[in-house]
Design a protein around this motif. Structure first.
Motif, short mmCIF file in Angstrom:
data_model
loop_
_atom_site.label_atom_id
_atom_site.label_comp_id
_atom_site.label_asym_id
_atom_site.label_seq_id
_atom_site.Cartn_x
_atom_site.Cartn_y
_atom_site.Cartn_z
N ASN A 150 4.95 -0.44 -9.67
CA ASN A 150 6.08 0.10 -8.94
C ASN A 150 5.64 0.75 -7.63
O ASN A 150 4.61 1.43 -7.57
CB ASN A 150 6.81 1.13 -9.80
N PHE A 151 6.47 0.57 -6.59
CA PHE A 151 6.24 1.27 -5.33
C PHE A 151 6.49 2.77 -5.53
O PHE A 151 7.50 3.18 -6.11
CB PHE A 151 7.18 0.76 -4.24
N LYS A 152 5.56 3.57 -5.03
CA LYS A 152 5.76 5.02 -5.03
C LYS A 152 6.23 5.49 -3.67
O LYS A 152 7.12 6.33 -3.57
CB LYS A 152 4.46 5.73 -5.42
N LEU A 153 5.63 4.95 -2.60
CA LEU A 153 6.07 5.29 -1.26
C LEU A 153 5.63 4.23 -0.28
O LEU A 153 4.69 3.47 -0.53
CB LEU A 153 5.57 6.68 -0.83
N ILE A 154 6.35 4.17 0.85
CA ILE A 154 5.97 3.30 1.97
C ILE A 154 6.03 4.14 3.23
O ILE A 154 6.80 5.10 3.34
CB ILE A 154 6.90 2.07 2.10
N MET A 155 5.19 3.77 4.21
CA MET A 155 5.17 4.48 5.49
C MET A 155 4.82 3.49 6.58
O MET A 155 3.81 2.77 6.48
CB MET A 155 4.17 5.63 5.45
N ALA A 156 5.64 3.42 7.62
CA ALA A 156 5.42 2.48 8.72
C ALA A 156 4.51 3.08 9.77
O ALA A 156 4.47 4.30 9.97
CB ALA A 156 6.75 2.07 9.34
N ASP A 157 3.77 2.19 10.47
CA ASP A 157 2.98 2.67 11.60
C ASP A 157 3.90 2.88 12.81
O ASP A 157 5.10 2.61 12.75
CB ASP A 157 1.84 1.69 11.93
N SER A 158 3.33 3.40 13.91
CA SER A 158 4.16 3.77 15.05
C SER A 158 4.86 2.58 15.69
O SER A 158 5.92 2.72 16.28
CB SER A 158 3.30 4.48 16.11
N PRO A 174 13.98 5.43 -4.61
CA PRO A 174 13.53 4.56 -3.53
C PRO A 174 12.74 5.32 -2.46
O PRO A 174 12.94 6.51 -2.24
CB PRO A 174 14.84 4.00 -2.95
N SER A 175 11.84 4.59 -1.81
CA SER A 175 11.17 5.08 -0.61
C SER A 175 11.63 4.21 0.55
O SER A 175 11.68 2.99 0.42
CB SER A 175 9.64 4.99 -0.77
N VAL A 176 12.01 4.82 1.67
CA VAL A 176 12.63 4.06 2.76
C VAL A 176 11.94 4.35 4.09
O VAL A 176 11.27 5.38 4.26
CB VAL A 176 14.15 4.38 2.89
N GLU A 177 12.13 3.43 5.02
CA GLU A 177 11.72 3.60 6.42
C GLU A 177 12.82 2.99 7.30
O GLU A 177 13.23 1.86 7.08
CB GLU A 177 10.40 2.89 6.71
N PHE A 178 13.31 3.76 8.27
CA PHE A 178 14.28 3.27 9.24
C PHE A 178 13.59 3.19 10.60
O PHE A 178 12.91 4.13 11.01
CB PHE A 178 15.50 4.18 9.33
N SER A 179 13.75 2.06 11.30
CA SER A 179 13.11 1.89 12.60
C SER A 179 14.05 1.19 13.56
O SER A 179 14.88 0.37 13.16
CB SER A 179 11.82 1.06 12.44
N GLY A 208 16.75 -1.42 11.65
CA GLY A 208 17.01 -1.74 10.26
C GLY A 208 16.33 -0.76 9.33
O GLY A 208 15.53 0.08 9.74
N LEU A 209 16.67 -0.89 8.05
CA LEU A 209 16.15 -0.01 7.00
C LEU A 209 15.36 -0.85 6.01
O LEU A 209 15.80 -1.92 5.59
CB LEU A 209 17.32 0.68 6.28
N LEU A 210 14.18 -0.37 5.67
CA LEU A 210 13.35 -1.01 4.65
C LEU A 210 13.34 -0.10 3.43
O LEU A 210 13.08 1.10 3.55
CB LEU A 210 11.94 -1.23 5.18
N MET A 211 13.63 -0.65 2.26
CA MET A 211 13.71 0.12 1.02
C MET A 211 12.75 -0.46 -0.02
O MET A 211 12.81 -1.65 -0.31
CB MET A 211 15.14 0.12 0.47
N ALA A 212 11.90 0.39 -0.57
CA ALA A 212 11.00 -0.01 -1.65
C ALA A 212 11.44 0.70 -2.92
O ALA A 212 11.54 1.93 -2.96
CB ALA A 212 9.56 0.35 -1.32
N VAL A 213 11.73 -0.07 -3.97
CA VAL A 213 12.15 0.51 -5.24
C VAL A 213 11.66 -0.39 -6.36
O VAL A 213 11.75 -1.61 -6.27
CB VAL A 213 13.69 0.70 -5.28
N LYS A 214 11.12 0.24 -7.40
CA LYS A 214 10.46 -0.50 -8.48
C LYS A 214 9.39 -1.41 -7.89
O LYS A 214 8.51 -0.94 -7.20
CB LYS A 214 11.50 -1.28 -9.29
#
Length: 446
Positions: free
Chosen positions: A105-113, A396-401, A412-418
């Protein structure tokens, strides 16, 4: 017989379940699941409602033709409409080794700059975590496939905090705070990003910096030119500030646990959010001491602070706490000037995601709902249900860019869940939304 009370006992057969299914917890869980399924059904049917009464694409375009709204107001209206029309699409993750993908399972995501890659942390079934990098460059080309780099970093510790950094004298790097296991200490590690895309295991670079610490809760990197090689680690009753090149470390004693951290860019000042509810800043140019004199600014929440985010002008700070309150603080007046309602949190460390270019604030609650607010007036624009049933291990862990997938990407929004990645893009076929080109060229001619 009168006066005789017969006590009757019933035999419980093997496999009998004597638990009461109608507990308050189970009733609440059923109610939440019913609400989630209803919202998902509305999402699939594209039953989008305007976030505000009177806001729709025809009115926005008509006002633009008349030259009524300012460029800023027009841009905000565009983003509100596009956010409400984003549709969820599941991404396919390609990897050279299928055994390393889709099993944890995804715990977290983080985008680069540049939003071209995301750093991922996955929980491993037998304990510990695995970390990897996913390439998002294909998202700007109308594809729903992303690629995971060959190498993964495995650790038997739990990853509690992550920040992606870029050093002037070194390559792009990733800072991890790892929790210790059993009687061992935790550690803070600085890893080169090249560790994850080197196909030859024998040529993999080592850690740039690593040292043992007690339980760490947060970390941050300083981008101010006066201290651009420094990173911080928030511990229990301590804050460590370390020079990644020389290894020199400053230790500041505090009275609580530093659950959230962020450096300012205009000055080498570190903002800390604590379990006690206090928010304070430390100027790392000042000599170390253990007294209250090290705190150059102090704000207070009624509950543990889980996230602090400075806005670009660094005159305002957003903070969230474990009571579910999100506040915007004016750092000049030391006063709360806005509150963003609807967020749900009771005991989790949950981040805030601020996108000033689009005027959006995004947060995932402990109830697994992703909420998006207007940063300007705190209006709740959209509530996105999780594609998976509610559970404490599936937040969920998300990133909006504004350019997800690289410089040519769209907001857009990226969502990681399970075990899944989901993509919410401004690109849509919904006839009730403005065309994508309107978002790309949202500033009207002067």
């Amino acid at each position: 017989m009168q006066g005789v009370t017969w006590n009757r006992y019933f035999r419980l057969l093997p496999g009998h379940n004597n638990s009461n299914p109608l507990t308050n917890e189970s009733i609440q869980h059923r109610r939440m699941e019913s609400q989630r399924l209803k919202l998902l059904e509305e999402e699939e049917k594209c039953m989008k409602k305007a976030s505000r009464s009177g806001l729709n694409s025809s009115i926005v375009l008509r006002k633009r033709q008349l030259g009524l709204p300012s460029s800023i107001n027009y841009r905000r209206s565009i983003h509100e409409l596009k956010v409400n029309c984003m549709q969820r699409r599941k991404l396919e993750i390609e990897t050279p080794d299928s055994s390393i993908c889709g099993s944890n399972n995804f715990k977290l995501i983080m985008a680069d700059s540049a939003s071209e890659r995301i750093f991922t942390v996955n929980d491993v079934e037998h304990g510990g975590c695995k970390c990897g990098i996913v390439n998002l460059s294909g998202l700007g080309k109308n594809t729903l496939t992303v690629e995971m780099y060959d190498n993964l970093y495995f650790t038997n510790r739990k990853v509690l905090a992550v920040c992606i950094v870029s050093l002037i004298s070194l390559t792009t790097s990733i800072k991890l705070c790892l929790m210790g296991i059993a009687e061992t200490l935790g550690c803070a590690s600085l890893l080169p990003a090249s560790l994850f895309n080197n196909s030859n295991a024998g040529d993999q670079p080592g850690m740039l910096c690593s040292f043992k610490i007690s339980t760490a809760w947060s970390c941050a990197w300083c981008l101010n030119p006066q201290a651009n090689n420094y990173f911080s680690t928030g511990l229990s009753q301590q804050v460590h500030v370390t020079n990644a090149v020389t290894g020199h470390r400053q230790i500041f004693s505090i009275s609580s646990d530093a659950l959230a951290q962020q450096f300012a860019t205009q000055a080498p000042v570190l903002y800390n959010g604590c379990r006690s509810g206090e928010i304070f800043s430390i100027d790392i140019r000042r000599p170390m001491n253990t007294g209250q004199g090290l705190k150059s600014l102090r704000l207070f929440h009624d509950s543990a602070v889980t996230s602090v985010n400075l806005l670009k002008d660094e005159q305002y700070l957003l903070a969230a706490d474990m009571a579910g309150r999100i506040k915007l603080w004016d750092l000049r007046k030391l006063k709360c000037v806005k509150e963003y309602h609807g967020h749900h949190n009771e005991h989790s460390i949950l981040p805030l995601h601020v996108n000033e270019e689009e005027g959006l604030l995004t947060a995932v609650g402990q109830d697994c709902y992703t909420r998006i607010w207007s940063l300007q007036d705190a209006h709740l624009l959209r509530t996105i249900p999780s594609p998976h049933p509610f559970s404490t291990d599936s937040i969920p862990s998300v990133e909006f860019s504004s350019h997800l997938g690289g410089s040519r990407g769209v907001p857009g929004l990226l969502m990681a869940v399970k075990q899944d990645l989901h993509y919410f893009s401004y690109k849509t076929d919904d006839p009730y939304c403005l065309p994508a080109k309107e978002a790309d060229n949202s500033t009207p001619p002067q």
